[in-house]
Design a protein around this motif. Structure first.
Motif, mmCIF file in Angstrom:
data_model
loop_
_atom_site.group_PDB
_atom_site.id
_atom_site.type_symbol
_atom_site.label_atom_id
_atom_site.label_comp_id
_atom_site.label_asym_id
_atom_site.label_seq_id
_atom_site.Cartn_x
_atom_site.Cartn_y
_atom_site.Cartn_z
ATOM 1 N N VAL A 2 35.106 42.543 51.172
ATOM 2 C CA VAL A 2 35.980 42.871 50.061
ATOM 3 C C VAL A 2 36.007 44.375 49.843
ATOM 4 C CG1 VAL A 2 36.333 42.614 47.578
ATOM 5 C CG2 VAL A 2 35.563 40.666 48.940
ATOM 6 N N LEU A 27 40.048 39.543 50.404
ATOM 7 C CA LEU A 27 39.759 38.342 49.614
ATOM 8 C C LEU A 27 40.312 37.136 50.351
ATOM 9 C CD1 LEU A 27 40.678 39.562 46.030
ATOM 10 C CD2 LEU A 27 38.438 39.529 47.126
ATOM 11 N N SER A 30 38.208 32.165 49.768
ATOM 12 C CA SER A 30 37.488 31.719 48.569
ATOM 13 C C SER A 30 38.247 32.132 47.326
ATOM 14 C CB SER A 30 36.091 32.324 48.519
ATOM 15 O OG SER A 30 35.309 31.953 49.607
ATOM 16 N N SER A 31 37.908 31.466 46.222
ATOM 17 C CA SER A 31 38.440 31.867 44.939
ATOM 18 C C SER A 31 37.532 32.937 44.359
ATOM 19 C CB SER A 31 38.503 30.659 44.005
ATOM 20 O OG SER A 31 39.361 29.670 44.535
ATOM 21 N N TYR A 32 38.106 34.048 44.021
ATOM 22 C CA TYR A 32 37.315 35.189 43.562
ATOM 23 C C TYR A 32 37.455 35.400 42.066
ATOM 24 C CZ TYR A 32 36.078 36.956 48.171
ATOM 25 O OH TYR A 32 35.538 37.122 49.414
ATOM 26 N N THR A 33 36.318 35.570 41.425
ATOM 27 C CA THR A 33 36.280 36.080 40.059
ATOM 28 C C THR A 33 36.406 37.595 40.111
ATOM 29 O OG1 THR A 33 34.941 34.308 39.089
ATOM 30 C CG2 THR A 33 34.708 36.487 38.130
ATOM 31 N N TRP A 53 39.490 32.925 38.890
ATOM 32 C CA TRP A 53 40.616 32.903 39.837
ATOM 33 C C TRP A 53 41.856 32.282 39.193
ATOM 34 C CZ3 TRP A 53 42.040 34.735 44.441
ATOM 35 C CH2 TRP A 53 43.089 34.108 45.116
ATOM 36 N N ALA A 98 34.194 42.125 42.281
ATOM 37 C CA ALA A 98 34.671 40.807 42.693
ATOM 38 C C ALA A 98 33.504 39.961 43.198
ATOM 39 C CB ALA A 98 35.732 40.933 43.782
ATOM 40 N N ARG A 99 33.624 38.664 42.983
ATOM 41 C CA ARG A 99 32.607 37.750 43.511
ATOM 42 C C ARG A 99 33.250 36.419 43.836
ATOM 43 N NH1 ARG A 99 30.133 33.698 40.501
ATOM 44 N NH2 ARG A 99 28.224 34.030 41.694
ATOM 45 N N ARG A 100 32.718 35.740 44.833
ATOM 46 C CA ARG A 100 33.147 34.383 45.130
ATOM 47 C C ARG A 100 32.557 33.455 44.083
ATOM 48 N NH1 ARG A 100 31.757 36.491 50.151
ATOM 49 N NH2 ARG A 100 33.411 36.469 51.733
ATOM 50 N N TYR A 110 27.855 40.060 41.557
ATOM 51 C CA TYR A 110 29.124 40.485 42.142
ATOM 52 C C TYR A 110 28.898 41.035 43.541
ATOM 53 C CZ TYR A 110 31.681 39.579 37.890
ATOM 54 O OH TYR A 110 32.283 38.944 36.829
ATOM 55 N N ASP A 111 29.812 40.681 44.449
ATOM 56 C CA ASP A 111 29.659 41.014 45.865
ATOM 57 C C ASP A 111 30.269 42.348 46.245
ATOM 58 O OD1 ASP A 111 30.704 37.672 46.138
ATOM 59 O OD2 ASP A 111 28.629 38.342 46.381
#
Length: 123
Positions: A2, A27, A30-33, A53, A98-100, A110-111
């Motif tokens: 990301v 991205l 996956s659904s990312y927050t 997401w 962002a995070r999955r 957070y990634d």
């Protein structure tokens, strides 16, 4: 991987508004927050807002509730932070993250992180 790029920071007088943008790439799958954090001079980085997401779940730190609005456009892979009625204590470097998975306010979950954008509010 990301990659996040923030924009929209600047200098504004107290009571003014700014809209931060966070353009995301990578991205996939996956659904990312999406979240926003900030770090004021001499202080630790703190959570500001996060959005799921789907857009159905949002969280805000108490100090910005009613003044800031987080949103996203998944088709453009972009998140936003609309900041209204800004106060001098909002002065900080603002980071997009962002995070999955599900929404969290915890920084280490957070990634990916952007490089930050400076917001300065004058009194």
């Amino acid at each position: 991987q990301v990659q996040l790029v923030e924009s929209g920071g600047g200098l504004v007088q107290a009571g003014g508004s700014l809209r931060l943008s966070c353009a995301a790439s990578g991205l996939t799958g996956s659904s990312y927050t999406m979240g926003w954090f900030r770090q004021a001079p001499g202080k630790e980085r703190e959570f500001v807002a996060a959005l799921s997401w789907s857009g159905r779940n949002t969280y805000y730190v108490d100090s910005v509730k009613g003044r800031f609005t987080i949103s996203r456009d998944n088709a453009k892979n972009t998140a936003y932070l609309q900041m209204d009625n800004l106060k001098p204590e909002d002065t900080a470097v603002y980071y997009c993250a962002a995070r999955r998975g599900i929404v969290t306010i915890t920084e280490y979950e957070y990634d990916g992180w952007g490089q930050g954008t400076q917001v300065t509010v004058s009194s």
